[in-house]
Design a protein around this motif. Structure first.
Motif, PDB file in Angstrom:
ATOM      1  N   LEU A  24       1.052  -1.532  -0.322  1.00 23.81           N
ATOM      2  CA  LEU A  24      -0.117  -0.135  -0.198  1.00 23.81           C
ATOM      3  C   LEU A  24       0.498   1.155   0.377  1.00 23.81           C
ATOM      4  CD1 LEU A  24      -2.382  -2.180   1.097  1.00 23.81           C
ATOM      5  CD2 LEU A  24      -2.833  -0.370   2.094  1.00 23.81           C
ATOM      6  N   ALA A 144     -14.820   1.311  -0.713  1.00 20.02           N
ATOM      7  CA  ALA A 144     -14.258   0.138  -0.859  1.00 20.02           C
ATOM      8  C   ALA A 144     -12.853   0.591   0.683  1.00 20.02           C
ATOM      9  CB  ALA A 144     -12.670   1.242  -2.131  1.00 20.02           C
ATOM     10  N   ARG A 145     -11.922  -0.861   0.038  1.00 18.96           N
ATOM     11  CA  ARG A 145     -10.745  -1.386   1.424  1.00 18.96           C
ATOM     12  C   ARG A 145      -9.597  -1.559   0.209  1.00 18.96           C
ATOM     13  NH1 ARG A 145      -8.953  -5.724   4.284  1.00 18.96           N
ATOM     14  NH2 ARG A 145      -8.737  -5.670   5.915  1.00 18.96           N
ATOM     15  N   GLU A 146      -8.167  -0.929   0.661  1.00 20.27           N
ATOM     16  CA  GLU A 146      -7.288  -1.719   0.127  1.00 20.27           C
ATOM     17  C   GLU A 146      -6.369  -2.354   1.229  1.00 20.27           C
ATOM     18  OE1 GLU A 146      -5.350   1.634  -1.409  1.00 20.27           O
ATOM     19  OE2 GLU A 146      -7.094   3.192  -1.249  1.00 20.27           O
ATOM     20  N   TYR A 153      -0.622  -6.018  -3.143  1.00 17.86           N
ATOM     21  CA  TYR A 153      -1.638  -4.566  -3.236  1.00 17.86           C
ATOM     22  C   TYR A 153      -2.907  -5.152  -3.687  1.00 17.86           C
ATOM     23  CZ  TYR A 153      -4.805  -0.659  -4.100  1.00 17.86           C
ATOM     24  OH  TYR A 153      -5.319   0.757  -3.801  1.00 17.86           O
ATOM     25  N   ARG A 154      -4.062  -5.123  -2.790  1.00 15.05           N
ATOM     26  CA  ARG A 154      -5.243  -5.449  -2.179  1.00 15.05           C
ATOM     27  C   ARG A 154      -6.141  -4.313  -2.127  1.00 15.05           C
ATOM     28  NH1 ARG A 154      -5.562 -11.484  -3.961  1.00 15.05           N
ATOM     29  NH2 ARG A 154      -3.624 -12.427  -3.322  1.00 15.05           N
ATOM     30  N   PHE A 155      -7.352  -4.895  -3.719  1.00 15.96           N
ATOM     31  CA  PHE A 155      -8.596  -3.996  -3.128  1.00 15.96           C
ATOM     32  C   PHE A 155      -9.761  -4.377  -3.369  1.00 15.96           C
ATOM     33  CE2 PHE A 155      -7.155  -4.617  -8.146  1.00 15.96           C
ATOM     34  CZ  PHE A 155      -8.445  -5.147  -8.223  1.00 15.96           C
ATOM     35  N   ASP A 156     -10.818  -3.762  -2.857  1.00 17.09           N
ATOM     36  CA  ASP A 156     -12.042  -4.430  -2.809  1.00 17.09           C
ATOM     37  C   ASP A 156     -13.056  -2.718  -2.758  1.00 17.09           C
ATOM     38  OD1 ASP A 156     -14.745  -6.220  -2.795  1.00 17.09           O
ATOM     39  OD2 ASP A 156     -14.139  -6.538  -0.536  1.00 17.09           O
ATOM     40  N   VAL A 157     -14.112  -3.078  -3.616  1.00 16.51           N
ATOM     41  CA  VAL A 157     -14.641  -1.805  -4.499  1.00 16.51           C
ATOM     42  C   VAL A 157     -15.971  -2.483  -4.490  1.00 16.51           C
ATOM     43  CG1 VAL A 157     -14.960  -0.025  -5.629  1.00 16.51           C
ATOM     44  CG2 VAL A 157     -12.548  -0.853  -4.853  1.00 16.51           C
ATOM     45  N   ARG A 171     -12.988  -6.615  -7.515  1.00 10.48           N
ATOM     46  CA  ARG A 171     -11.893  -6.873  -6.223  1.00 10.48           C
ATOM     47  C   ARG A 171     -10.792  -7.687  -6.886  1.00 10.48           C
ATOM     48  NH1 ARG A 171     -16.353  -8.911  -6.282  1.00 10.48           N
ATOM     49  NH2 ARG A 171     -16.653 -10.821  -6.915  1.00 10.48           N
ATOM     50  N   TRP A 173      -5.820  -7.655  -6.879  1.00  8.44           N
ATOM     51  CA  TRP A 173      -4.768  -7.379  -6.760  1.00  8.44           C
ATOM     52  C   TRP A 173      -3.706  -6.735  -8.225  1.00  8.44           C
ATOM     53  CZ3 TRP A 173      -1.104  -9.802  -9.475  1.00  8.44           C
ATOM     54  CH2 TRP A 173      -1.923 -11.329 -10.631  1.00  8.44           C
TER      55      TRP A 173
END
Length: 177
Positions: A24, A144-146, A153-157, A171, A173
């Motif tokens: 991040l 969202a969550r990073e 790096y992971r993301f969830d939107v 979601r 990476w």
């Protein structure tokens, strides 16, 4: 890092930025133009209103596959272009006080960012469409969550609206190293 040259996210998050996990931190400290590659899975709403809102905000198509993200960053603003399913989803980010603003299509969102357990949580605090402010309570289903996992790096939107239902949930990476 001098406050005058701190990255946009470092400015918004303050001291909490320095304790972020390496993926991040690396993504959000980089200045200039960078390309990142990864994988994404996208779910989309199927209703007529959901499809209309998704089109206006240039949300990605449903599916799973490769992702490429171009980020042009300066201390004052960032331009993100996500290439998903053969389509580009551009946005522009900047800071207004302690709020991170993002223009996506015809909508401008104001997010409050918070670091929770080493992840960045995004919460909508204001929205403008065509310059008209909309009630933030309509957007409690947007966020969202990073995070970082396995050195990536992971993301969830996610975005759901009253009446329209699910607009998009994506979601995945990115490799940032």
């Amino acid at each position: 890092m001098d406050a005058a040259v701190r990255s946009l996210f470092a400015q918004v998050l303050g001291p909490a930025f320095d304790a972020l996990p390496a993926p991040l931190h690396a993504l959000h400290v980089a200045q200039g133009l960078h390309w990142y590659r990864g994988d994404v899975e996208v779910d989309r709403g199927t209703g007529a209103l959901s499809r209309l809102v998704a089109a206006v905000t240039r949300l990605p198509p449903a599916g799973r596959g490769p992702l490429c993200v171009e980020i042009g960053a300066s201390p004052h603003a960032e331009r993100w272009t996500r290439f998903i399913g053969g389509r580009a989803m551009p946005s522009r980010l900047w800071r207004e006080g302690d709020v991170l603003c993002e223009r996506l299509g015809l909508a401008t969102f104001g997010f409050r960012l918070e670091v929770i357990d080493g992840a960045i949580a995004w919460r909508v605090v204001r929205v403008r469409v065509f310059g008209v402010s909309l009630p933030s309570r309509w957007f409690t289903g947007v966020g969202a969550r990073e995070s970082a996992e396995d050195g990536r790096y992971r993301f969830d939107v996610w975005a759901s609206l009253p009446i329209a239902g699910l607009l998009v949930h994506y979601r995945g990476w990115l490799d940032v190293g």
